[in-house]
Design a protein around this motif. Structure first.
Motif, PDB file in Angstrom:
ATOM      1  N   LYS A   5       0.828  -1.201   0.000  1.00  0.00           N
ATOM      2  CA  LYS A   5       0.000   0.000   0.000  1.00  0.00           C
ATOM      3  C   LYS A   5       0.859   1.246   0.000  1.00  0.00           C
ATOM      4  N   PHE A   6       1.999   1.191   0.733  1.00  0.00           N
ATOM      5  CA  PHE A   6       2.873   2.350   0.810  1.00  0.00           C
ATOM      6  C   PHE A   6       3.459   2.664  -0.549  1.00  0.00           C
ATOM      7  N   ILE A   7       3.938   1.635  -1.255  1.00  0.00           N
ATOM      8  CA  ILE A   7       4.541   1.836  -2.565  1.00  0.00           C
ATOM      9  C   ILE A   7       3.496   2.312  -3.567  1.00  0.00           C
ATOM     10  N   GLY A   8       2.249   1.895  -3.391  1.00  0.00           N
ATOM     11  CA  GLY A   8       1.198   2.262  -4.323  1.00  0.00           C
ATOM     12  C   GLY A   8       0.853   3.734  -4.297  1.00  0.00           C
ATOM     13  N   THR A   9       1.263   4.457  -3.257  1.00  0.00           N
ATOM     14  CA  THR A   9       1.006   5.888  -3.183  1.00  0.00           C
ATOM     15  C   THR A   9       2.125   6.633  -3.859  1.00  0.00           C
ATOM     16  N   SER A  10       1.947   7.943  -4.040  1.00  0.00           N
ATOM     17  CA  SER A  10       3.015   8.773  -4.568  1.00  0.00           C
ATOM     18  C   SER A  10       4.179   8.752  -3.609  1.00  0.00           C
ATOM     19  N   ALA A  11       5.392   8.757  -4.169  1.00  0.00           N
ATOM     20  CA  ALA A  11       6.576   8.738  -3.306  1.00  0.00           C
ATOM     21  C   ALA A  11       6.634   9.966  -2.424  1.00  0.00           C
ATOM     22  N   CYS A  90      16.694   3.057  -4.922  1.00  0.00           N
ATOM     23  CA  CYS A  90      15.795   4.163  -5.256  1.00  0.00           C
ATOM     24  C   CYS A  90      14.468   3.644  -5.781  1.00  0.00           C
ATOM     25  N   TRP A  91      13.444   4.482  -5.623  1.00  0.00           N
ATOM     26  CA  TRP A  91      12.164   4.178  -6.239  1.00  0.00           C
ATOM     27  C   TRP A  91      11.567   5.456  -6.799  1.00  0.00           C
ATOM     28  N   GLY A  92      10.378   5.348  -7.367  1.00  0.00           N
ATOM     29  CA  GLY A  92       9.707   6.523  -7.905  1.00  0.00           C
ATOM     30  C   GLY A  92       9.192   6.318  -9.315  1.00  0.00           C
ATOM     31  N   ALA A  93       9.643   5.255  -9.983  1.00  0.00           N
ATOM     32  CA  ALA A  93       9.169   4.950 -11.334  1.00  0.00           C
ATOM     33  C   ALA A  93       8.210   3.765 -11.272  1.00  0.00           C
ATOM     34  N   GLY A  94       7.271   3.731 -12.204  1.00  0.00           N
ATOM     35  CA  GLY A  94       6.351   2.599 -12.295  1.00  0.00           C
ATOM     36  C   GLY A  94       5.051   2.804 -11.539  1.00  0.00           C
ATOM     37  N   PHE A  95       4.280   1.709 -11.447  1.00  0.00           N
ATOM     38  CA  PHE A  95       2.940   1.757 -10.870  1.00  0.00           C
ATOM     39  C   PHE A  95       2.833   1.011  -9.542  1.00  0.00           C
ATOM     40  N   GLY A  96       3.955   0.617  -8.974  1.00  0.00           N
ATOM     41  CA  GLY A  96       3.917  -0.128  -7.730  1.00  0.00           C
ATOM     42  C   GLY A  96       4.035  -1.625  -7.955  1.00  0.00           C
ATOM     43  N   ILE A  97       3.703  -2.383  -6.935  1.00  0.00           N
ATOM     44  CA  ILE A  97       3.937  -3.821  -6.930  1.00  0.00           C
ATOM     45  C   ILE A  97       2.984  -4.591  -7.835  1.00  0.00           C
ATOM     46  N   GLU A  98       1.732  -4.248  -7.838  1.00  0.00           N
ATOM     47  CA  GLU A  98       0.714  -5.077  -8.487  1.00  0.00           C
ATOM     48  C   GLU A  98       0.635  -4.904  -9.998  1.00  0.00           C
ATOM     49  N   GLY A 125      23.973  10.428  -8.205  1.00  0.00           N
ATOM     50  CA  GLY A 125      25.104   9.646  -7.742  1.00  0.00           C
ATOM     51  C   GLY A 125      24.743   8.271  -7.213  1.00  0.00           C
ATOM     52  N   TYR A 126      23.564   7.762  -7.615  1.00  0.00           N
ATOM     53  CA  TYR A 126      23.096   6.478  -7.110  1.00  0.00           C
ATOM     54  C   TYR A 126      23.093   5.432  -8.216  1.00  0.00           C
ATOM     55  N   THR A 127      22.857   4.182  -7.814  1.00  0.00           N
ATOM     56  CA  THR A 127      23.000   3.072  -8.760  1.00  0.00           C
ATOM     57  C   THR A 127      21.744   2.227  -8.911  1.00  0.00           C
ATOM     58  N   ASN A 128      21.054   1.907  -7.819  1.00  0.00           N
ATOM     59  CA  ASN A 128      19.983   0.911  -7.846  1.00  0.00           C
ATOM     60  C   ASN A 128      18.596   1.537  -7.930  1.00  0.00           C
ATOM     61  N   LEU A 129      17.769   0.963  -8.801  1.00  0.00           N
ATOM     62  CA  LEU A 129      16.392   1.419  -8.978  1.00  0.00           C
ATOM     63  C   LEU A 129      15.475   0.199  -9.003  1.00  0.00           C
ATOM     64  N   ILE A 130      14.482   0.206  -8.136  1.00  0.00           N
ATOM     65  CA  ILE A 130      13.620  -0.962  -7.975  1.00  0.00           C
ATOM     66  C   ILE A 130      12.585  -1.064  -9.087  1.00  0.00           C
ATOM     67  N   CYS A 131      12.182  -2.301  -9.382  1.00  0.00           N
ATOM     68  CA  CYS A 131      11.081  -2.538 -10.315  1.00  0.00           C
ATOM     69  C   CYS A 131      10.347  -3.801  -9.882  1.00  0.00           C
ATOM     70  N   PHE A 132       9.169  -4.036 -10.481  1.00  0.00           N
ATOM     71  CA  PHE A 132       8.315  -5.144 -10.076  1.00  0.00           C
ATOM     72  C   PHE A 132       7.731  -5.853 -11.292  1.00  0.00           C
ATOM     73  N   SER A 133       7.457  -7.138 -11.104  1.00  0.00           N
ATOM     74  CA  SER A 133       6.862  -7.929 -12.185  1.00  0.00           C
ATOM     75  C   SER A 133       5.401  -7.582 -12.393  1.00  0.00           C
ATOM     76  N   GLY A 134       4.695  -7.280 -11.294  1.00  0.00           N
ATOM     77  CA  GLY A 134       3.244  -7.152 -11.339  1.00  0.00           C
ATOM     78  C   GLY A 134       2.584  -8.470 -10.970  1.00  0.00           C
ATOM     79  N   ASN A 135       1.288  -8.432 -10.765  1.00  0.00           N
ATOM     80  CA  ASN A 135       0.524  -9.636 -10.427  1.00  0.00           C
ATOM     81  C   ASN A 135       0.235 -10.474 -11.669  1.00  0.00           C
ATOM     82  N   ARG A 136      -0.074 -11.750 -11.438  1.00  0.00           N
ATOM     83  CA  ARG A 136      -0.364 -12.658 -12.547  1.00  0.00           C
ATOM     84  C   ARG A 136      -1.673 -12.304 -13.246  1.00  0.00           C
ATOM     85  N   ASN A 137      -2.713 -12.089 -12.486  1.00  0.00           N
ATOM     86  CA  ASN A 137      -4.038 -11.821 -13.060  1.00  0.00           C
ATOM     87  C   ASN A 137      -4.423 -12.871 -14.105  1.00  0.00           C
ATOM     88  N   GLY A 138      -4.161 -14.145 -13.768  1.00  0.00           N
ATOM     89  CA  GLY A 138      -4.500 -15.241 -14.661  1.00  0.00           C
ATOM     90  C   GLY A 138      -3.455 -15.557 -15.712  1.00  0.00           C
TER      91      GLY A 138
END
Length: 289
Positions: A5-11, A90-98, A125-138
């Motif tokens: 839920k936290f990631i799903g909100t604006s950073a 780092c985060w801030g790109a994408g639509f969150g986990i789901e 000056g940073y290196t790592n940026l998180i990303c997610f696969s998303g849910n299966r949704n079938g």
């Protein structure tokens, strides 16, 4: 508050952490400075301590000897730089986990978003940026892997150009993130192989993978070349990583060190102690092998 839920909100949104108020009479004083061994690069996930004002939290990290913080965005970085705290994930790109890279209908927006965010991470000056696969949704796992690889390959050139590493987090789909696709080491490793770039790695979350597959140390030994970052957390409950839970973190940390890993290990447990900084100090001390 669950991180989903936290990631799903604006950073930049103001989100309060609802933390358990359990008192631990044995909690150590948190005001004292900590001298660490220097073998592990310690970090901490900001969302677990969202109830503590950022500047106060950064001062505490300086006292504890923690040099980095995970899951922060551009709005956090100036203050972090003031206190010498590195943004280790780092985060801030994408639509969150789901909603993630396994959905081709999102690729155009994701590519545009990450293409804008990757240079910002590098410029800071940073290196790592998180990303997610998303849910299966079938969706079949093989199809989802193919979709993720096709989309992510399109931003690998910009990641490679800027020296930024995209890291997809392994999360459990049993307890915290139902239906999440990137929920086993094997699936994530196959995605790394399909993408074929050193600028794509897996964020190996020990708590989540203990729930999904266990065999933590063997998987670290077998797949460490695909793991670019680590998160901690006690299981069950995702709380303190002491003897109230089933994982023995000193042995896990020694296994990580044995692979030659030079990245960051971030504490991502939800503290139950009234003194949350004391709980964090204990967790870092346990991992400081």
């Amino acid at each position: 508050m669950k991180r989903r839920k936290f990631i799903g909100t604006s950073a930049a949104a103001s989100v309060g952490l609802v933390a358990c108020k359990t008192t631990n009479a044995m909690a150590p004083a948190s005001a004292e400075s900590t001298e660490l061994k220097g073998n592990i690069n310690h970090s901490v996930c900001r969302w677990c301590y969202k109830g503590i004002p950022m500047e106060d939290f950064l001062k505490s990290l300086n006292q504890l000897g923690i040099k980095a913080m995970d899951l922060t965005g551009p709005e956090d970085w100036p203050l972090m730089k003031k206190y010498g705290i590195h943004a280790s994930m780092c985060w801030g790109a994408g639509f969150g986990i789901e909603k993630g890279w396994n959905d081709p209908s999102l690729h155009a927006e994701l590519i545009a978003d990450y293409s804008q965010h990757i240079p910002k991470v590098a410029e800071a000056g940073y290196t790592n940026l998180i990303c997610f696969s998303g849910n299966r949704n079938g969706m079949d796992d093989a199809e989802g892997l193919k979709n993720c690889a096709e989309g992510l390959k399109k931003i690998m050139p910009i990641a490679e150009k800027h020296g930024v590493v995209l890291q997809m987090e392994l999360l459990n789909s049993k307890v915290n993130h139902p239906d999440y696709m990137c929920d086993t080491s094997a699936w994530g490793v196959e995605l790394c192989k399909a993408i074929g770039s050193e600028n794509f790695k897996l964020l190996y979350d020990i708590y989540h993978m203990q729930i999904m597959e266990g065999d933590i140390i063997r998987n670290i030994q077998d797949y460490h070349q695909y793991f670019g970052h680590y998160h901690t957390g006690g299981n069950p409950g995702r709380n303190e990583i002491n003897d109230t839970q089933e994982l023995f973190y000193p042995a896990i940390m020694k296994a990580i060190l044995a692979t030659g890993f030079k990245g960051y290990v971030a504490q991502e447990f939800i503290p139950t102690w009234d003194d949350k900084i004391a709980a964090l100090k204990e967790g870092v001390t346990i991992c400081d092998v």
